[in-house]
Design a protein around this motif. Sequence first.
Motif, PDB file in Angstrom:
ATOM      1  N   GLU A 100      -4.739  11.202  -6.453  1.00 41.00           N
ATOM      2  CA  GLU A 100      -5.919  10.877  -5.588  1.00 41.00           C
ATOM      3  C   GLU A 100      -4.935   9.016  -5.334  1.00 41.00           C
ATOM      4  O   GLU A 100      -5.840   9.017  -3.730  1.00 41.00           O
ATOM      5  N   ALA A 130      -3.763  10.246  -1.735  1.00 45.06           N
ATOM      6  CA  ALA A 130      -4.584   9.785  -0.286  1.00 45.06           C
ATOM      7  C   ALA A 130      -5.485   8.517  -0.337  1.00 45.06           C
ATOM      8  O   ALA A 130      -5.743   8.613   0.988  1.00 45.06           O
ATOM      9  N   ALA A 131      -5.488   8.098  -0.931  1.00 46.39           N
ATOM     10  CA  ALA A 131      -5.990   6.453  -1.207  1.00 46.39           C
ATOM     11  C   ALA A 131      -4.842   5.898  -0.467  1.00 46.39           C
ATOM     12  O   ALA A 131      -5.656   4.823   0.743  1.00 46.39           O
ATOM     13  N   SER A 189      -4.589   4.112   7.181  1.00 44.71           N
ATOM     14  CA  SER A 189      -4.660   4.736   8.653  1.00 44.71           C
ATOM     15  C   SER A 189      -5.216   3.315   8.913  1.00 44.71           C
ATOM     16  O   SER A 189      -4.988   2.868  10.039  1.00 44.71           O
ATOM     17  N   GLU A 190      -6.459   2.685   8.385  1.00 46.35           N
ATOM     18  CA  GLU A 190      -7.077   1.518   8.639  1.00 46.35           C
ATOM     19  C   GLU A 190      -6.704   0.695   8.933  1.00 46.35           C
ATOM     20  O   GLU A 190      -7.041  -0.157   9.974  1.00 46.35           O
ATOM     21  N   LYS A 245      -3.208   6.208   2.321  1.00 46.57           N
ATOM     22  CA  LYS A 245      -3.257   7.160   3.540  1.00 46.57           C
ATOM     23  C   LYS A 245      -4.243   6.717   3.599  1.00 46.57           C
ATOM     24  O   LYS A 245      -3.753   6.063   5.602  1.00 46.57           O
ATOM     25  N   GLU A 246      -5.282   6.979   3.045  1.00 53.77           N
ATOM     26  CA  GLU A 246      -6.348   6.283   4.230  1.00 53.77           C
ATOM     27  C   GLU A 246      -6.804   4.627   4.383  1.00 53.77           C
ATOM     28  O   GLU A 246      -6.873   4.474   6.178  1.00 53.77           O
ATOM     29  N   LYS A 247      -5.822   3.684   3.438  1.00 53.46           N
ATOM     30  CA  LYS A 247      -5.781   2.487   3.455  1.00 53.46           C
ATOM     31  C   LYS A 247      -5.086   2.319   4.511  1.00 53.46           C
ATOM     32  O   LYS A 247      -5.090   1.531   5.947  1.00 53.46           O
ATOM     33  N   TYR A 302       0.686   8.524  13.334  1.00 54.91           N
ATOM     34  CA  TYR A 302      -0.089   7.830  13.796  1.00 54.91           C
ATOM     35  C   TYR A 302       0.522   7.566  15.516  1.00 54.91           C
ATOM     36  O   TYR A 302       0.384   6.904  16.190  1.00 54.91           O
ATOM     37  N   THR A 362       0.818  -1.132  -0.071  1.00 58.83           N
ATOM     38  CA  THR A 362       0.203  -0.194  -0.513  1.00 58.83           C
ATOM     39  C   THR A 362       0.429   1.030   0.003  1.00 58.83           C
ATOM     40  O   THR A 362       0.773   2.753  -0.437  1.00 58.83           O
TER      41      THR A 362
END
Length: 200
Positions: free
Chosen positions: A120, A123-124, A130-131, A126-128, A171, A109
Motif C-alpha cells: 500500500e 502504491a501510494a 507520478s504527480e 508511486k502515485e505521488k 515516465y 517519497t
Amino acid sequence: MKLFYSPGACSLSPHIVACEVGIPVELVQVDLKNHRLVDSGGDFGEINPKGYVPVLQLEGGERLTEGPAIVQFLAEQKPDAGLLPEVGSLDRYRVQEWLNYISTELHKTFVPLFWNGSEEEKAAAKEKLSERFAYVDSQLAGDYLLGDRFTVADAYLFTVTNWMDRLGMDYSDLARLQAFQKRMKARPGVQEALHSEGLS
C-alpha cells in the motif's frame, strides 16, 4: 576532501557538482544496509550518526551532511563555475526552492520503494511521484530548471529521476523530463561522476 557515498544514491548529486566545478574529492564508499565503510569495514555511524550519505569531510576534519547543503558549499568554493546564482538574486532563491522541493517532495517519497515499504505504501508513493514528476516536467521550459543555466538543483533532479529507471517506473509521457535526463547524461561532469561510481 572526502565524499562518503553509495553508488547512485543521493550522494551522486554532490559528486556531480564536485566534478562540474573541478574540485577533486576522495571517494569513500558506504554499505548503507550494513552501515559499514566498504574498504575498511569501519562503522559509518561514527562518520554520520544519521546513518546516511552524503557526508563531505573537509580538509580540517569537519564534516558537512545533507546533500542540498553540500552542493551549495561545493558551488561556493568555485563561484566562477556559475552553479549558484548571485547572493540576493531571485534566481538564487529559485535554486533553493527547487532543492527543497526535490528533497521533500521527490527524494523522501521514494523511501517506501527502497526501504521495504508495504504494498500500500509503495502504491501510494508511486502515485505521488507520478504527480510530482509531472509537475517538474511542466516546469522544464528550457534546458534546465532555471532555463538555460545549469545549477546544483539540476544535479539533484538528475539523481532522483535516475531512481525511476532503477525501479522500472515509466515516465515516457514526460517528454521534457526525458530530454533533461539525456541532456544531463551528455555533460562531462555527469559522465565523470557516473563512471567513478560504476554507473556508466
